[in-house]
Write a protein that holds these residues in place. Sequence first.
Motif, PDB file in Angstrom:
ATOM      1  N   HIS A  45      -8.378   2.834  -5.506  1.00  0.00           N
ATOM      2  CA  HIS A  45      -8.691   3.628  -4.325  1.00  0.00           C
ATOM      3  C   HIS A  45      -7.406   4.125  -3.654  1.00  0.00           C
ATOM      4  CE1 HIS A  45     -12.902   2.535  -4.502  1.00  0.00           C
ATOM      5  NE2 HIS A  45     -12.567   1.253  -4.561  1.00  0.00           N
ATOM      6  N   VAL A  46      -7.399   5.375  -3.205  1.00  0.00           N
ATOM      7  CA  VAL A  46      -6.296   5.897  -2.410  1.00  0.00           C
ATOM      8  C   VAL A  46      -6.484   5.402  -0.984  1.00  0.00           C
ATOM      9  CG1 VAL A  46      -5.196   7.970  -1.500  1.00  0.00           C
ATOM     10  CG2 VAL A  46      -6.011   7.930  -3.862  1.00  0.00           C
ATOM     11  N   VAL A  47      -5.533   4.624  -0.494  1.00  0.00           N
ATOM     12  CA  VAL A  47      -5.655   4.056   0.847  1.00  0.00           C
ATOM     13  C   VAL A  47      -4.904   4.878   1.889  1.00  0.00           C
ATOM     14  CG1 VAL A  47      -6.085   1.739  -0.021  1.00  0.00           C
ATOM     15  CG2 VAL A  47      -3.734   2.436   0.456  1.00  0.00           C
ATOM     16  N   ALA A  48      -3.988   5.737   1.439  1.00  0.00           N
ATOM     17  CA  ALA A  48      -3.282   6.648   2.344  1.00  0.00           C
ATOM     18  C   ALA A  48      -2.652   7.742   1.497  1.00  0.00           C
ATOM     19  CB  ALA A  48      -2.200   5.919   3.142  1.00  0.00           C
ATOM     20  N   GLU A  49      -2.637   8.982   2.021  1.00  0.00           N
ATOM     21  CA  GLU A  49      -2.027  10.080   1.271  1.00  0.00           C
ATOM     22  C   GLU A  49      -1.493  11.135   2.222  1.00  0.00           C
ATOM     23  OE1 GLU A  49      -4.776  12.369  -1.171  1.00  0.00           O
ATOM     24  OE2 GLU A  49      -6.446  11.565   0.004  1.00  0.00           O
ATOM     25  N   ALA A  50      -0.587  11.950   1.708  1.00  0.00           N
ATOM     26  CA  ALA A  50       0.063  12.985   2.513  1.00  0.00           C
ATOM     27  C   ALA A  50      -0.938  14.056   2.921  1.00  0.00           C
ATOM     28  CB  ALA A  50       1.207  13.608   1.737  1.00  0.00           C
ATOM     29  N   GLU A  51      -0.688  14.622   4.084  1.00  0.00           N
ATOM     30  CA  GLU A  51      -1.550  15.683   4.612  1.00  0.00           C
ATOM     31  C   GLU A  51      -0.825  17.014   4.706  1.00  0.00           C
ATOM     32  OE1 GLU A  51      -2.933  14.223   8.344  1.00  0.00           O
ATOM     33  OE2 GLU A  51      -4.222  12.673   7.450  1.00  0.00           O
ATOM     34  N   THR A  52       0.476  17.034   4.366  1.00  0.00           N
ATOM     35  CA  THR A  52       1.284  18.246   4.507  1.00  0.00           C
ATOM     36  C   THR A  52       2.098  18.478   3.242  1.00  0.00           C
ATOM     37  OG1 THR A  52       3.308  17.212   5.362  1.00  0.00           O
ATOM     38  CG2 THR A  52       1.538  17.657   6.955  1.00  0.00           C
ATOM     39  N   ASP A  53       2.855  19.569   3.232  1.00  0.00           N
ATOM     40  CA  ASP A  53       3.849  19.836   2.197  1.00  0.00           C
ATOM     41  C   ASP A  53       5.234  19.853   2.830  1.00  0.00           C
ATOM     42  OD1 ASP A  53       2.206  20.027  -0.062  1.00  0.00           O
ATOM     43  OD2 ASP A  53       1.654  22.085   0.421  1.00  0.00           O
ATOM     44  N   GLU A  54       5.462  18.915   3.734  1.00  0.00           N
ATOM     45  CA  GLU A  54       6.718  18.818   4.461  1.00  0.00           C
ATOM     46  C   GLU A  54       7.187  17.365   4.475  1.00  0.00           C
ATOM     47  OE1 GLU A  54       5.691  20.328   8.284  1.00  0.00           O
ATOM     48  OE2 GLU A  54       5.507  22.407   7.614  1.00  0.00           O
ATOM     49  N   ASP A  55       8.320  17.115   5.158  1.00  0.00           N
ATOM     50  CA  ASP A  55       8.751  15.734   5.368  1.00  0.00           C
ATOM     51  C   ASP A  55       7.624  14.986   6.074  1.00  0.00           C
ATOM     52  OD1 ASP A  55      11.107  16.790   4.436  1.00  0.00           O
ATOM     53  OD2 ASP A  55      12.345  16.074   6.097  1.00  0.00           O
ATOM     54  N   GLU A  56       7.207  13.881   5.494  1.00  0.00           N
ATOM     55  CA  GLU A  56       6.064  13.145   6.056  1.00  0.00           C
ATOM     56  C   GLU A  56       6.123  11.700   5.595  1.00  0.00           C
ATOM     57  OE1 GLU A  56       1.136  13.143   5.862  1.00  0.00           O
ATOM     58  OE2 GLU A  56       2.279  14.775   4.968  1.00  0.00           O
ATOM     59  N   LEU A  57       5.775  10.805   6.496  1.00  0.00           N
ATOM     60  CA  LEU A  57       5.721   9.382   6.174  1.00  0.00           C
ATOM     61  C   LEU A  57       4.260   8.982   5.976  1.00  0.00           C
ATOM     62  CD1 LEU A  57       8.008   7.216   6.005  1.00  0.00           C
ATOM     63  CD2 LEU A  57       7.263   6.454   8.273  1.00  0.00           C
ATOM     64  N   VAL A  58       3.950   8.467   4.798  1.00  0.00           N
ATOM     65  CA  VAL A  58       2.589   8.023   4.466  1.00  0.00           C
ATOM     66  C   VAL A  58       2.591   6.501   4.493  1.00  0.00           C
ATOM     67  CG1 VAL A  58       0.753   8.081   2.746  1.00  0.00           C
ATOM     68  CG2 VAL A  58       2.281  10.052   3.007  1.00  0.00           C
ATOM     69  N   VAL A  59       1.850   5.915   5.432  1.00  0.00           N
ATOM     70  CA  VAL A  59       1.979   4.488   5.737  1.00  0.00           C
ATOM     71  C   VAL A  59       0.667   3.746   5.477  1.00  0.00           C
ATOM     72  CG1 VAL A  59       2.494   2.808   7.555  1.00  0.00           C
ATOM     73  CG2 VAL A  59       3.700   5.005   7.508  1.00  0.00           C
ATOM     74  N   ALA A  60       0.786   2.519   4.977  1.00  0.00           N
ATOM     75  CA  ALA A  60      -0.382   1.650   4.831  1.00  0.00           C
ATOM     76  C   ALA A  60       0.081   0.198   4.824  1.00  0.00           C
ATOM     77  CB  ALA A  60      -1.143   1.956   3.549  1.00  0.00           C
ATOM     78  N   GLU A  61      -0.775  -0.668   5.335  1.00  0.00           N
ATOM     79  CA  GLU A  61      -0.553  -2.103   5.166  1.00  0.00           C
ATOM     80  C   GLU A  61      -1.353  -2.544   3.945  1.00  0.00           C
ATOM     81  OE1 GLU A  61      -0.219  -5.664   8.220  1.00  0.00           O
ATOM     82  OE2 GLU A  61      -2.337  -5.281   7.773  1.00  0.00           O
ATOM     83  N   ILE A  62      -0.679  -3.162   2.999  1.00  0.00           N
ATOM     84  CA  ILE A  62      -1.343  -3.604   1.781  1.00  0.00           C
ATOM     85  C   ILE A  62      -1.274  -5.126   1.681  1.00  0.00           C
ATOM     86  CG2 ILE A  62      -0.829  -1.429   0.611  1.00  0.00           C
ATOM     87  CD1 ILE A  62       1.404  -2.879  -0.916  1.00  0.00           C
ATOM     88  N   ASP A  63      -2.242  -5.700   1.016  1.00  0.00           N
ATOM     89  CA  ASP A  63      -2.296  -7.143   0.812  1.00  0.00           C
ATOM     90  C   ASP A  63      -2.214  -7.415  -0.681  1.00  0.00           C
ATOM     91  OD1 ASP A  63      -2.729  -9.840   0.719  1.00  0.00           O
ATOM     92  OD2 ASP A  63      -4.582  -9.834   1.893  1.00  0.00           O
ATOM     93  N   LEU A  64      -1.079  -7.906  -1.130  1.00  0.00           N
ATOM     94  CA  LEU A  64      -0.863  -8.123  -2.553  1.00  0.00           C
ATOM     95  C   LEU A  64      -1.823  -9.148  -3.140  1.00  0.00           C
ATOM     96  CD1 LEU A  64       3.048  -8.085  -2.654  1.00  0.00           C
ATOM     97  CD2 LEU A  64       1.463  -6.214  -3.129  1.00  0.00           C
ATOM     98  N   ALA A  65      -2.461  -9.935  -2.291  1.00  0.00           N
ATOM     99  CA  ALA A  65      -3.464 -10.888  -2.781  1.00  0.00           C
ATOM    100  C   ALA A  65      -4.637 -10.168  -3.445  1.00  0.00           C
ATOM    101  CB  ALA A  65      -3.963 -11.768  -1.636  1.00  0.00           C
ATOM    102  N   GLU A  66      -4.833  -8.895  -3.103  1.00  0.00           N
ATOM    103  CA  GLU A  66      -5.932  -8.128  -3.704  1.00  0.00           C
ATOM    104  C   GLU A  66      -5.717  -7.874  -5.192  1.00  0.00           C
ATOM    105  OE1 GLU A  66      -6.738  -4.569  -1.500  1.00  0.00           O
ATOM    106  OE2 GLU A  66      -6.725  -5.624   0.431  1.00  0.00           O
ATOM    107  N   CYS A  67      -4.497  -8.078  -5.678  1.00  0.00           N
ATOM    108  CA  CYS A  67      -4.226  -7.904  -7.112  1.00  0.00           C
ATOM    109  C   CYS A  67      -4.875  -9.003  -7.956  1.00  0.00           C
ATOM    110  CB  CYS A  67      -2.723  -7.925  -7.379  1.00  0.00           C
ATOM    111  SG  CYS A  67      -1.783  -6.594  -6.607  1.00  0.00           S
ATOM    112  N   ARG A  68      -5.168 -10.153  -7.343  1.00  0.00           N
ATOM    113  CA  ARG A  68      -5.637 -11.289  -8.121  1.00  0.00           C
ATOM    114  C   ARG A  68      -6.985 -11.025  -8.779  1.00  0.00           C
ATOM    115  NH1 ARG A  68      -1.201 -12.045  -9.035  1.00  0.00           N
ATOM    116  NH2 ARG A  68      -2.113 -13.443 -10.572  1.00  0.00           N
TER     117      ARG A  68
END
Length: 346
Positions: free
Chosen positions: A290-313
Amino acid sequence: MTRKIKVAAAQVGAVHRNAIKQDTVHRLINLLSSAAEKKVQLVVFPECTLTTFFPRHLFETQEELDKYFEHGADIAQSSDVKPLFDEAKRLTIDIVLGYAERTPEGTGYNTSVYFSAAAGEVIGKYRKVHLPGRVEPFEDPEATNQLEKRYFTPGDLGFPAFRASGLVDDAVKKATAKEGESTVGRGDPIFGMLICNDRRWPEAWRTYSLQGAELLMFGYNTGGNMSHLWGSKPMSPEQARAEALFHSKLVQTANSYMNACFSISAARCGLDDGKYDLIGGSAICSPEGHVVAEAETDEDELVVAEIDLAECRQGKEKTFDYARHRRIETYGLIGKQTGVVEPDLL
């Protein structure tokens, strides 16, 4: 247990051929400052972040070409780029940076490094393996060239996974691990890097996956209309751009799922020199695809998300459980053949 990290893809807009490197670095520092305000711990920058994507051009002299490379063994000490690493250390933010590397021996690589703020130094280096494009430019003067095979050598470092400290609370260390107790999924995060075209190759992802990688990070410069290179069916520039974006997201989501890992893609985007279209589409993807965050522009942009590596298990231990289900005795062709060899004709 949760193993949360706040991460970001730092998408970078147009960087023209005559751009001053120090100005570009200043833009990256601005993105880093925004990340600090959002309490981000790890920022991924694009492929060849520091300059325009120069492999689209044919250079007549080595001197002209070498302006686009970083020279020397330690990118963190480069006079032009050191302010970015210094700021990352000051803000305690880890960074992944892509750049063109010229070794002391004169070899050119398309490279990315991982800088650990906790360690205060570069702790990981990757050199792009799957170089696309051609050695010679197209005869059509209107074609957009891709001359990575002319300017770079295929990477010689393989796909080395590594751990980064200072990101996850209560990570189990070698000195504190209890004898006989499993530490799988409990230590410092396991990371890997790719660059651009590498993201399209499942062998690269799987090699990292077999080292337990929980997060793969990669930057890219993907053209919006590369019909000469890909040889695709005729389509409008708008259709070609949409197709390029679709495939970029497809390979990220599919491989994240098939390898049960998070991924961060950071794009160069916009119109370099008002002419060369780069697609953008920076994204952060979960181990379930699943895409949890993605860019909305074609410019300088910070795409931020908090991820939990435990979800890899879930994927690593249930859906795939490689140790139980992989059948390596049947995969021999993958390791001994490059091109396609069809069965004999009937």
